[in-house]
Structure formats: structure tokens, C-alpha cells
Design a protein around this motif. Structure first.
Motif, PDB file in Angstrom:
ATOM      1  N   ASN A  15      37.945  20.301 -58.886  1.00 32.95           N
ATOM      2  CA  ASN A  15      36.578  19.832 -58.768  1.00 32.95           C
ATOM      3  C   ASN A  15      36.035  20.330 -57.431  1.00 32.95           C
ATOM      4  O   ASN A  15      36.567  20.022 -56.390  1.00 32.95           O
ATOM      5  CB  ASN A  15      36.606  18.296 -58.797  1.00 32.95           C
ATOM      6  N   ILE A  16      34.983  21.118 -57.516  1.00 31.40           N
ATOM      7  CA  ILE A  16      34.536  21.803 -56.312  1.00 31.40           C
ATOM      8  C   ILE A  16      34.075  20.826 -55.237  1.00 31.40           C
ATOM      9  O   ILE A  16      34.282  21.038 -54.058  1.00 31.40           O
ATOM     10  CB  ILE A  16      33.451  22.849 -56.647  1.00 31.40           C
ATOM     11  N   ASN A  17      33.464  19.735 -55.667  1.00 35.07           N
ATOM     12  CA  ASN A  17      33.000  18.768 -54.665  1.00 35.07           C
ATOM     13  C   ASN A  17      34.166  18.119 -53.945  1.00 35.07           C
ATOM     14  O   ASN A  17      34.149  17.952 -52.736  1.00 35.07           O
ATOM     15  CB  ASN A  17      32.142  17.691 -55.332  1.00 35.07           C
ATOM     16  N   ASN A  18      35.186  17.759 -54.734  1.00 35.33           N
ATOM     17  CA  ASN A  18      36.350  17.155 -54.095  1.00 35.33           C
ATOM     18  C   ASN A  18      37.044  18.151 -53.197  1.00 35.33           C
ATOM     19  O   ASN A  18      37.519  17.811 -52.131  1.00 35.33           O
ATOM     20  CB  ASN A  18      37.342  16.660 -55.152  1.00 35.33           C
ATOM     21  N   LEU A  20      35.694  20.603 -51.594  1.00 43.73           N
ATOM     22  CA  LEU A  20      34.945  20.736 -50.355  1.00 43.73           C
ATOM     23  C   LEU A  20      35.158  19.532 -49.452  1.00 43.73           C
ATOM     24  O   LEU A  20      35.284  19.647 -48.246  1.00 43.73           O
ATOM     25  CB  LEU A  20      33.456  20.871 -50.656  1.00 43.73           C
ATOM     26  N   ALA A  21      35.239  18.382 -50.106  1.00 43.03           N
ATOM     27  CA  ALA A  21      35.385  17.167 -49.314  1.00 43.03           C
ATOM     28  C   ALA A  21      36.720  17.152 -48.573  1.00 43.03           C
ATOM     29  O   ALA A  21      36.806  16.701 -47.452  1.00 43.03           O
ATOM     30  CB  ALA A  21      35.287  15.953 -50.213  1.00 43.03           C
ATOM     31  N   GLU A  23      38.601  19.906 -47.944  1.00 38.40           N
ATOM     32  CA  GLU A  23      38.867  21.150 -47.238  1.00 38.40           C
ATOM     33  C   GLU A  23      38.357  21.068 -45.792  1.00 38.40           C
ATOM     34  O   GLU A  23      37.294  20.536 -45.537  1.00 38.40           O
ATOM     35  CB  GLU A  23      38.094  22.225 -47.986  1.00 38.40           C
ATOM     36  N   THR A  24      39.153  21.530 -44.867  1.00 37.88           N
ATOM     37  CA  THR A  24      38.666  21.635 -43.495  1.00 37.88           C
ATOM     38  C   THR A  24      38.676  23.101 -43.117  1.00 37.88           C
ATOM     39  O   THR A  24      39.376  23.896 -43.726  1.00 37.88           O
ATOM     40  CB  THR A  24      39.544  20.841 -42.523  1.00 37.88           C
ATOM     41  N   PRO A  25      37.908  23.499 -42.120  1.00 40.55           N
ATOM     42  CA  PRO A  25      37.791  24.923 -41.803  1.00 40.55           C
ATOM     43  C   PRO A  25      39.120  25.585 -41.508  1.00 40.55           C
ATOM     44  O   PRO A  25      39.306  26.748 -41.804  1.00 40.55           O
ATOM     45  CB  PRO A  25      36.911  24.926 -40.559  1.00 40.55           C
ATOM     46  N   LEU A  28      40.637  27.293 -44.569  1.00 38.78           N
ATOM     47  CA  LEU A  28      39.951  28.331 -45.326  1.00 38.78           C
ATOM     48  C   LEU A  28      40.657  29.669 -45.192  1.00 38.78           C
ATOM     49  O   LEU A  28      41.219  29.986 -44.162  1.00 38.78           O
ATOM     50  CB  LEU A  28      38.501  28.462 -44.827  1.00 38.78           C
TER      51      LEU A  28
END
Lengths: 204, 559
Positions: A15-18, A20-21, A23-25, A28
Motif C-alpha cells: 500500500n503506497i500510503n503505508n 510512504l508513512a 519509509e524514511t529518507p 530510499l
């Protein structure tokens, strides 16, 4: 750790929102990310390969191949997952490929033992003390060696001379030199073990 | 029983492997001893590991180079090269050096692909894929609306979605946004966020975000709230206080709150020799260029911390650091592209007589041309000087800059314009010497005790040529025929080599730390590895300009 059943390298759809939530820089994917992870792991990877094949020329070749496979496959590495484990799996496969394709290198761990050793590696490394701590103790332990051993140590480990060269240089027999090298290695190992045990006791 | 006795049989065979004398029989025996025995495997791994680390860790056997090229497309290149080869090869079939390149946005690859698939099929595929993606997106939005975490409430202004974002009414979800007009957001924890128009921001969660463009100010709801903002070259933690970031200037400007914490992206030297270890080697606490002291370089009490080295102006006085893996110019860990800084503490005994040269640090490619030199000089030859000054005893910094050649910047030790005399440098106290060059600004500088006392301005962006096969040396130079001439006299301590130019503000900060018996970075002096991350508490309620390359403080604009 099981590496034989494929590497499980692909990114799992999430789930892309999760994503992103969570994920920290620092997680990446970027070239700097590869460099940082690789630099932190390269020495332990080389150690694992050498301990598996027992031959420095073979270890060098496999290490080089492993490095480039890591680079090429980095886009498949799942950010935030265990890079060490992933890199070890790739090294494991490179060792197996190397053993199959290079008939002259049949020494080292056979396939079954390599699998067993690699499965045990996370447990083995878990108890391995941070390298810088070991180096600090090694520094001190070196100073405790008798001067004759320090001299051989310098020739063997600092100047990278072979036992025969040291024998020629010092006028001693090659057997005597090998014996000293084995003895000083044991002394250093015991001394570091001792220091680590003392450190553990102090922490209690 | 100690492990080396308990596993004596394994140790003996491991020793034989280490000296390349193990027989096939012994190796078979070793395999049997290891099979099914975890503790034996652990011992073997530790024992062999020590041998390998002592012999040559991977970092010493190979050179690794990571490059990013921006020409017609962005390419990334990774090279693994064995150090013991002097050949330069780019053929991927050759095992001595292997280079792999990744190409992003490659128009060639797209073109190849297009040739393989007929146009009509490609068009149909594209339509089907687009429809499928849209359908999935709609379904996903339908089912996930309620579960996605709300990040903030838009109180004022307007934002547009750039990537993976979602705005539902005035609720904002994680994703990438751009502000169309100045906007105010109320974060879920009650903190407020103000964004200037045309700011570009990515929300990871309700307390962590990345600003890549524009201006932002943060006011946490309480002293316990920590808002984290990542910017390309640094990270700020609010630590319960307010702060603002302005990325619209040439250099980022921070208005700090009471406890604003800055985490710069680059602050560590590439190599750092504190001399505080008692090893036979000179341990590099950051990189892998541990050095070997020659017979004349003697350990002494450190100017800071436990140890330093005394040099007695003799041909055997030097510390060899190796080439850092460099084989041809611009390779190895002493090859730098953004700039360079060399930082040392010294207590000199330099005579200052005509012809006398005392080198503190040097690195060249072995031909004396692509040099990088820091030292004292008083020579009759006044060649390669920029600016062209007629000076006697001086501190000098030589560097090879593309388009300019090898040139030396001199700091005359004449007592004029704030500069010290040689006698003042020889007052028996330690002195902090820093030389730097920034490719971005073109500024080459020499600092003594925190003050910039000599500089030269090259055209902006002038690149330097460094690295390569020659050995870096502390307290002398490379090449036996010059050892007697160029040996240092006095004590050297805490040598750091950076692959960027330290901003003047940080040079001063390092000098202040040293005067408080801390190392340059504010830690207790030791041979320990430096931490990966450094937190800097910014001066409270100040306007601080940051160096865009490193994220380090550049100057305090107002307090």
C-alpha cells in the motif's frame, strides 16, 4: 538464512500510503545508499568468502564478482531489510557458481557444509564483537608479544612477505618461521579473547 | 579450557591454510571437524577472520570507486579494481578491473525496445495497461481511504499533489506536495507548519518530512514534540522548539529555536589519524589508510589525547600512509572532487633557515607533479606561487588545479597583518593548522589557530587533480632522495584529511573544541572510530547560513 530457494529480492507490492508513512529518507534507494551499505559490509563479506574457500586468489575473484552482482541487483534490494543477509546470500551463490565453473578450486567447504555454515552465519556473527573493539585489543596484544615475534609479525603481516622470504631474510629455517607465525597468531587470538572476557566481566 | 586449546586441531589446520601449507587430507579433516558443530564453526570463523583482517582487509586489497556522470543521461558507475595491478582496463571480461554502469532515462534502450515490438501491439498494450492501472488506483483509493493515516489539516492556503499524495476535503495524507500559495497546516499532534508559496515537500508521517524547495517554519505543539525535517544535505530536529528553513537563497538559511539540532550530511574526514592508539601501526579511525611509522618517527605525549609523533628532521622520520588504493591519477581515497581540507595540530621546531623545508603532510602521484603539500618552506626558488609573493620563511599549501597547474599559496611568517612570526609559532604551545580548497567557490585558504590568514581566489569551479599511486606521508615526503631534505622537526598530532573544504566557521569551532581538550568534533580524544552521525546544537534564536555542499554551518548571520 536460506539462500538456495532463490534470493527473494523483488520489491513486494505494498500500500503506497503505508509505504510512504513508514519509509524514511535513509531507506530510499540511491547510489549513496549503496555505497554506505556496501562500505559497512565489504570486510565481513570478504571474511565470509575466505572462510568458505580457504584460498586468497579464489576469495579475491569471488569477492569481485559478488561486489558487482550487488551493484547490478541493488534495485531489487528491499530498503529497510537486512542488507548483510541479502549480500551474504549473493556471496553464497557466487561461491557455488565459482566452485562449479572453476574445477581447480574444489577445496574449501563442500556444498552441504557451505549451506550449513551460511545458515549458521547470522548466529556466529551475532556474537562476533565489533571489529574496532577487536582492533583496539589487538593493538595492545601486539605490544605484549616478545620482540622476536614482533619482528616476524612485521615481516608477515605488514610487509606481506612469504614464510620463505622471511626465512631468507632472517637466516632461519622456513619451518621455524612457520612455527613462530602459528604461535604468534595463537598468542594474539588468546590475548584478544582474554581481553573480551575481561570486558564482559567489567560490564556485569 | 580456552577456545584455541579446545579446538587445537582446527587451529592447526587453519594455521596451515594461512601459510598455504595445508594438505588435501588436512582440509578434508577440517571439513569433518566443522560439520554439524556450531561452536567449532564459530571458532574457525573468528580465528580465520583475525588472520584475514591482519593480513589485508578487503578495503586494502581492492579499490572501489563510485561515480555519477551527467552527460546525455544520468549514469552511475561502480568500479572494483585490485590494488596490485598497475594496468588500467575497462573491459568487463577482464577480471582485474571491472566497471559496471547503470543508465537511467536511456533513450537508446527505449529505442531498442520499440524496435522489437510492433507499434500497434505496443499501442494496445499501453491502452490496456493504463486502463488497468486506473482501475486499480480507483479500487485502491475506494478501499484505503479510511485506513490511510491523516498527516495534517490544511488551515490556510492551497496545495497540489506531486506524487502519491491525497487531499480529502482539508485533510492531507502522506505524499509529495507543492504549495500553490502560502499555506498553514495543523499537524495531527497539534504542531503548526507554515509553507511559503511554491514550496516542495514530502510527508513521510506526521512528524517527519523532506523539504526540497521553498521555505518552511515549524512550531511544535509542546516541548516534547520533535519535528524532523530532511533537506537534501542536512536534517533538522525541532527538539521541542520553533525553527524555520529558507531554501530560496544560494545557501540555506536556518532561523533556530531554543534547541534546534542540525545533522549535517558530510562532516567526517575521509581519514583521521589521532595517534592515540599504541599499535605498531598508525590507526586511521575513519578510513582504511592506517600508516606505518618509519624508524625515526617516535611516539610522544599527544598535543591532544594520549599520543602524538615527534619528528627530528631526519631522513627516517616519517609516517607512510600508502596511496589509499590509488593506481592512476584521480583514483584512491586521497582523490577528491569537491574540495580538500588538511587539518593538524603541531608544535614546530622549524629552523626557518634558507633552503630548509619541513613537510607536515604530502601526497603526490610519484612524479612530483600532481602534489598536495602542506609544510614550512624557506627556499630561494620562487616558482609556482599564487599569489606571486617574495617571502622568506612561510607556511605553504601546494595543490594541482586543472587549468592552473601546480601552485603554492604562501602564508609569510612575518608578524604583519595578524600573521604570526615563526618565533610565535615556536612558543612551545600547540598550534592548529588548516588548509583548504573548495572547488565550488575556488577559494584556497590557510588558517592558523582558527583564523584565515592567507587565501587565493581561483575561477569558480576550478577542479583539482589528486589521488593516484604515490604514498601519502605525514612529517615528510615520498621518495627516498628527498627524505633528509623535507623531514619535519617537532610534534604532529590529530591529522585529518577531508574530501571537502571545511567552512571557516567550522575551522573556528574545531579550534575552540581543541582548546577545551576535546577532539575537533567535540568528542573525548581517542583512537575510537568516529560515529556516523553528528548532532550539532545550533546557537539559540540565531540566523545561520549553511554550506550547501555539506550542510555544515557556514556563518551566523545574526544572533
Amino acid at each position: 538464512m536460506t539462500c538456495l530457494q532463490g534470493l527473494s529480492l523483488s520489491l513486494h507490492p505494498t500500500n503506497i500510503n503505508n509505504q510512504l508513512a513508514e519509509e524514511t529518507p535513509s531507506d530510499l534507494i540511491n547510489p549513496e545508499g549503496f555505497e554506505q551499505l556496501f562500505e559497512a559490509n565489504k570486510n565481513r563479506l570478504y571474511r565470509y568468502i575466505y572462510a568458505s574457500v580457504w584460498d586468497s586468489a579464489a576469495a579475491d575473484d569471488i569477492f569481485q564478482e559478488t561486489c558487482l552482482t550487488l551493484w547490478n541487483e541493488f534495485s531489487k534490494y528491499e530498503p529497510g531489510s537486512d542488507f548483510s543477509k541479502w549480500a551474504t546470500c549473493i556471496a553464497f551463490n557466487r561461491i557455488r557458481v565459482f566452485r562449479r565453473t572453476q574445477n581447480k578450486y574444489q577445496l574449501g567447504l563442500d556444498d552441504d557444509l557451505l549451506q550449513e555454515f551460511s545458515n549458521n552465519l547470522p548466529v556466529i556473527e551475532d556474537s562476533t564483537i565489533a571489529q574496532e573493539v577487536k582492533w583496539r585489543h589487538l593493538d595492545h596484544c601486539y605490544t605484549l608479544l616478545p620482540s622476536s615475534m614482533q619482528e616476524i609479525y612485521q615481516h608477515f603481516y605488514n610487509q606481506n612477505l612469504m614464510a620463505q622470504d622471511i626465512a631468507d631474510k632472517t637466516g632461519r629455517s622456513i619451518y621455524a618461521i612457520r612455527k613462530v607465525i602459528h604461535k604468534l597468531r595463537k598468542k594474539l587470538f588468546d590475548c584478544v579473547e582474554n581481553k573480551l572476557a575481561e570486558m564482559k566481566n567489567d560490564q556485569k | 579450557m580456552i577456545r584455541s586449546e579446545k579446538y587445537a586441531a582446527i587451529r592447526e589446520i587453519a594455521d596451515a591454510i594461512g601459510t598455504k601449507t595445508a594438505t588435501q587430507e588436512q582440509e578434508k579433516q577440517l571439513a569433518e571437524l566443522l560439520r554439524g558443530n556450531l561452536e567449532a564453526q564459530r571458532f574457525f570463523y573468528d580465528y580465520m577472520g583475525m588472520h584475514i583482517d591482519l593480513l589485508a582487509p578487503a578495503a586494502s586489497n581492492f579499490e572501489f570507486s563510485y561515480k555519477r556522470k551527467i552527460e546525455t543521461a544520468v549514469t552511475e558507475e561502480f568500479t572494483v579494481r585490485r590494488k596490485d595491478t598497475s594496468q588500467t582496463m575497462s573491459n568487463t571480461d577482464n577480471n582485474e578491473e571491472i566497471t559496471q554502469t547503470r543508465l537511467k532515462n536511456s533513450s537508446e534502450k527505449k529505442h531498442e525496445h520499440a524496435q522489437k515490438i510492433p507499434l500497434i501491439v505496443k499501442y494496445k498494450l499501453w491502452l490496456i495497461l493504463t486502463a488497468a492501472v486506473l482501475l486499480l488506483l480507483l479500487l485502491w483509493q475506494q478501499f484505503n481511504q479510511s485506513s490511510a493515516p491523516i498527516i495534517a489539516k490544511i488551515e490556510k492556503g492551497q496545495l497540489s499533489i506531486v506524487d502519491h499524495g491525497m487531499i480529502n476535503g482539508n485533510h492531507l495524507f502522506s505524499g509529495v506536495y507543492q504549495t500553490i500559495q502560502a499555506s498553514s497546516l495543523l499537524l495531527v499532534d497539534g504542531s503548526t507548519l507554515h509553507l511559503a508559496a511554491h514550496s516542495h515537500i514530502k510527508f513521510f508521517n506526521n512528524h517527519e518530512m523532506r523539504l526540497t524547495q521553498g521555505k518552511l517554519s515549524v512550531a511544535p505543539a509542546s516541548d516534547n514534540n520533535n519535528i524532523i525535517v530532511h533537506v537534501p544535505n542536512f536534517t533538522l530536529n525541532s527538539n521541542g522548539g520553533k525553527f524555520s528553513i529558507d531554501l530560496t537563497q544560494d545557501k540555506p538559511v536556518i532561523d533556530s529555536g531554543e534547541n534546534t539540532l542540525l545533522i549535517p550530511r558530510r562532516w567526517q574526514p575521509k581519514h583521521f589519524w589521532s595517534f592515540d592508539s599504541q599499535s605498531d601501526r598508525v590507526i586511521d579511525s575513519v578510513g582504511s589508510a592506517s600508516g606505518i611509522p618509519a624508524a625515526g618517527a617516535t611516539r610522544t605525549t599527544g598535543l591532544l589525547g594520549r599520543g602524538g609523533f615527534y619528528f627530528n628532521n631526519h631522513s627516517t622520520d616519517r609516517i607512510d600512509l600508502g596511496s589509499g588504493g590509488g593506481t592512476v591519477p584521480a583514483t584512491g581515497t586521497f582523490a577528491v572532487s569537491d574540495g580538500v581540507t588538511i587539518e593538524v595540530l603541531i608544535r614546530p621546531e622549524y629552523s626557518g633557515e634558507l633552503g630548509e623545508i619541513d613537510q607536515i603532510f604530502s601526497k603526490d602521484t610519484g612524479d612530483e607533479k600532481l602534489r598536495m603539500v602542506l609544510g614550512f618552506q624557506h627556499n630561494s626558488t620562487k616558482k609556482h606561487l599564487q599569489p606571486d609573493l617574495d617571502v622568506n620563511e612561510s607556511l605553504e599549501f601546494g595543490l594541482y588545479i586543472l587549468g592552473q597547474g601546480y601552485n603554492r599559496l604562501k602564508l609569510p611568517l612575518d608578524g604583519l597583518n595578524g600573521r604570526p612570526t615563526l618565533a610565535q609559532l615556536k612558543d612551545g604551545n600547540m598550534h592548529h593548522i588548516v588548509v583548504s580548497y573548495s572547488v565550488n567557490t575556488g577559494l584556497k585558504a590557510i588558517y592558523i589557530d582558527g583564523q584565515m590568514l592567507a587565501s587565493y581566489q581561483y575561477p569558480l569551479g576550478s577542479k583539482m587533480l589528486t589521488g593516484g599511486p604515490g604514498s601519502a606521508t605525514i612529517g615528510n615526503t615520498q621518495g627516498a632522495n628527498r627524505w633528509k631534505l623535507k623531514s619535519f622537526s617537532g610534534v604532529i598530532d590529530e591529522v585529518a584529511f577531508y574530501d571537502f573544504a571545511l567552512p571557516a566557521f567550522m575551522v573556528q569551532a574545531h579550534w575552540i573544541n581543541v582548546q577545551q581538550d576535546k577532539n575537533y568534533f567535540g568528542f573525548q580524544p581517542s583512537a575510537k572510530t568516529l560515529p556516523k552521525i553528528m548532532n550539532l546544537v545550533l546557537p539559540a534564536y540565531s540566523s545561520v547560513e549553511l554550506d550547501p555542499l555539506t550542510g555544515l554551518p557556514y556563518q551566523v548571520l545574526k544572533q
